[in-house]
Write a protein that holds these residues in place. Structure first.
Motif, PDB file in Angstrom:
ATOM      1  N   GLY A 130     -16.176   8.321  10.798  1.00 32.27           N
ATOM      2  CA  GLY A 130     -16.653   7.693  11.926  1.00 32.27           C
ATOM      3  C   GLY A 130     -16.887   6.386  12.071  1.00 32.27           C
ATOM      4  O   GLY A 130     -17.584   5.873  13.154  1.00 32.27           O
ATOM      5  N   CYS A 131     -16.510   5.577  11.009  1.00 26.91           N
ATOM      6  CA  CYS A 131     -16.718   3.959  10.946  1.00 26.91           C
ATOM      7  C   CYS A 131     -15.750   3.267  11.799  1.00 26.91           C
ATOM      8  O   CYS A 131     -14.792   3.445  12.057  1.00 26.91           O
ATOM      9  N   ASN A 132     -16.352   1.892  12.077  1.00 31.80           N
ATOM     10  CA  ASN A 132     -15.685   0.908  12.619  1.00 31.80           C
ATOM     11  C   ASN A 132     -14.536   0.524  11.560  1.00 31.80           C
ATOM     12  O   ASN A 132     -14.760   0.490  10.454  1.00 31.80           O
ATOM     13  N   CYS A 133     -13.805  -0.313  12.086  1.00 33.05           N
ATOM     14  CA  CYS A 133     -12.908  -0.904  11.156  1.00 33.05           C
ATOM     15  C   CYS A 133     -13.347  -1.932  10.115  1.00 33.05           C
ATOM     16  O   CYS A 133     -12.869  -2.235   9.174  1.00 33.05           O
ATOM     17  N   LEU A 185      -2.921   7.233   4.245  1.00 35.01           N
ATOM     18  CA  LEU A 185      -3.643   8.408   4.790  1.00 35.01           C
ATOM     19  C   LEU A 185      -4.949   8.450   4.330  1.00 35.01           C
ATOM     20  O   LEU A 185      -5.824   8.960   5.208  1.00 35.01           O
ATOM     21  N   ASP A 186      -5.428   7.983   3.077  1.00 36.26           N
ATOM     22  CA  ASP A 186      -6.750   8.055   2.838  1.00 36.26           C
ATOM     23  C   ASP A 186      -7.746   7.336   3.768  1.00 36.26           C
ATOM     24  O   ASP A 186      -8.670   7.821   3.852  1.00 36.26           O
ATOM     25  N   GLU A 187      -7.099   6.213   4.269  1.00 36.48           N
ATOM     26  CA  GLU A 187      -8.007   5.372   5.051  1.00 36.48           C
ATOM     27  C   GLU A 187      -8.272   6.087   6.411  1.00 36.48           C
ATOM     28  O   GLU A 187      -9.123   6.180   7.044  1.00 36.48           O
ATOM     29  N   ILE A 188      -7.143   6.893   7.186  1.00 38.62           N
ATOM     30  CA  ILE A 188      -7.184   7.593   8.140  1.00 38.62           C
ATOM     31  C   ILE A 188      -8.060   8.641   8.023  1.00 38.62           C
ATOM     32  O   ILE A 188      -8.994   8.908   8.736  1.00 38.62           O
ATOM     33  N   SER A 204      -5.114  -3.163  10.316  1.00 37.51           N
ATOM     34  CA  SER A 204      -4.140  -3.395  11.172  1.00 37.51           C
ATOM     35  C   SER A 204      -2.717  -2.822  10.229  1.00 37.51           C
ATOM     36  O   SER A 204      -2.013  -2.240  11.114  1.00 37.51           O
ATOM     37  N   THR A 205      -2.662  -2.631   9.450  1.00 37.10           N
ATOM     38  CA  THR A 205      -1.850  -2.110   8.342  1.00 37.10           C
ATOM     39  C   THR A 205      -1.558  -0.396   8.795  1.00 37.10           C
ATOM     40  O   THR A 205      -0.674   0.169   8.748  1.00 37.10           O
ATOM     41  N   VAL A 206      -2.884  -0.009   8.750  1.00 39.49           N
ATOM     42  CA  VAL A 206      -3.040   1.574   8.875  1.00 39.49           C
ATOM     43  C   VAL A 206      -2.809   2.052  10.238  1.00 39.49           C
ATOM     44  O   VAL A 206      -2.012   2.823  10.683  1.00 39.49           O
ATOM     45  N   PHE A 207      -3.104   1.148  11.109  1.00 36.36           N
ATOM     46  CA  PHE A 207      -2.940   1.181  12.624  1.00 36.36           C
ATOM     47  C   PHE A 207      -1.521   1.221  12.994  1.00 36.36           C
ATOM     48  O   PHE A 207      -0.857   2.072  13.817  1.00 36.36           O
ATOM     49  N   TRP A 208      -0.683   0.483  12.246  1.00 30.26           N
ATOM     50  CA  TRP A 208       0.594   0.212  12.474  1.00 30.26           C
ATOM     51  C   TRP A 208       1.506   1.510  12.162  1.00 30.26           C
ATOM     52  O   TRP A 208       2.391   2.121  12.746  1.00 30.26           O
ATOM     53  N   TRP A 241       0.808  -1.324  -0.131  1.00 27.71           N
ATOM     54  CA  TRP A 241      -0.154   0.104   0.055  1.00 27.71           C
ATOM     55  C   TRP A 241       0.883   1.179   0.021  1.00 27.71           C
ATOM     56  O   TRP A 241       1.916   1.323   0.643  1.00 27.71           O
ATOM     57  N   THR A 242       0.378   2.415  -0.558  1.00 26.61           N
ATOM     58  CA  THR A 242       1.157   3.425  -0.718  1.00 26.61           C
ATOM     59  C   THR A 242       0.998   4.263   0.655  1.00 26.61           C
ATOM     60  O   THR A 242      -0.125   4.061   1.289  1.00 26.61           O
ATOM     61  N   LYS A 243       1.840   5.058   0.902  1.00 26.79           N
ATOM     62  CA  LYS A 243       1.427   6.307   1.986  1.00 26.79           C
ATOM     63  C   LYS A 243       0.172   6.898   1.696  1.00 26.79           C
ATOM     64  O   LYS A 243      -0.674   7.204   2.787  1.00 26.79           O
ATOM     65  N   ARG A 244      -0.021   7.346   0.356  1.00 25.13           N
ATOM     66  CA  ARG A 244      -1.281   7.975   0.167  1.00 25.13           C
ATOM     67  C   ARG A 244      -2.483   7.090   0.758  1.00 25.13           C
ATOM     68  O   ARG A 244      -3.452   7.616   1.031  1.00 25.13           O
TER      69      ARG A 244
END
Length: 72
Positions: free
Chosen positions: A34-37, A24-27, A48-52, A18-21
């Motif tokens: 305001g949705c759940n994972c 960031l898009d997921e964050i 899990s990838t984004v949270f890391w 996954w790219t850094k962009r």
């Protein structure tokens, strides 16, 4: 603070999928909706990838940086 400094490459054991962009898009998607994972769209990286990455950036103080350089 530049974007390259905020998103420094860490030593990887395997190539990035996954790219850094995309991360960031997921964050931003979660902040906006305001949705759940488990409710995230499938085209976004796994939670899990984004949270890391988020934990790594937070430890470096990136969340306190001026995000004015991001183009929306």
């Amino acid at each position: 603070m530049s974007m390259s400094h905020c998103c420094r490459a860490k030593k990887q054991t395997r190539p990035l999928v996954w790219t850094k962009r995309q991360i960031l898009d997921e964050i931003f998607y979660q902040l906006k909706n305001g949705c759940n994972c488990c409710d995230l769209p499938s085209y976004l990286p796994p939670y899990s990838t984004v949270f890391w990455h988020y934990k790594q950036w937070r430890a470096e103080g990136v969340e306190r940086a001026d995000y004015g350089y991001l183009a929306f």
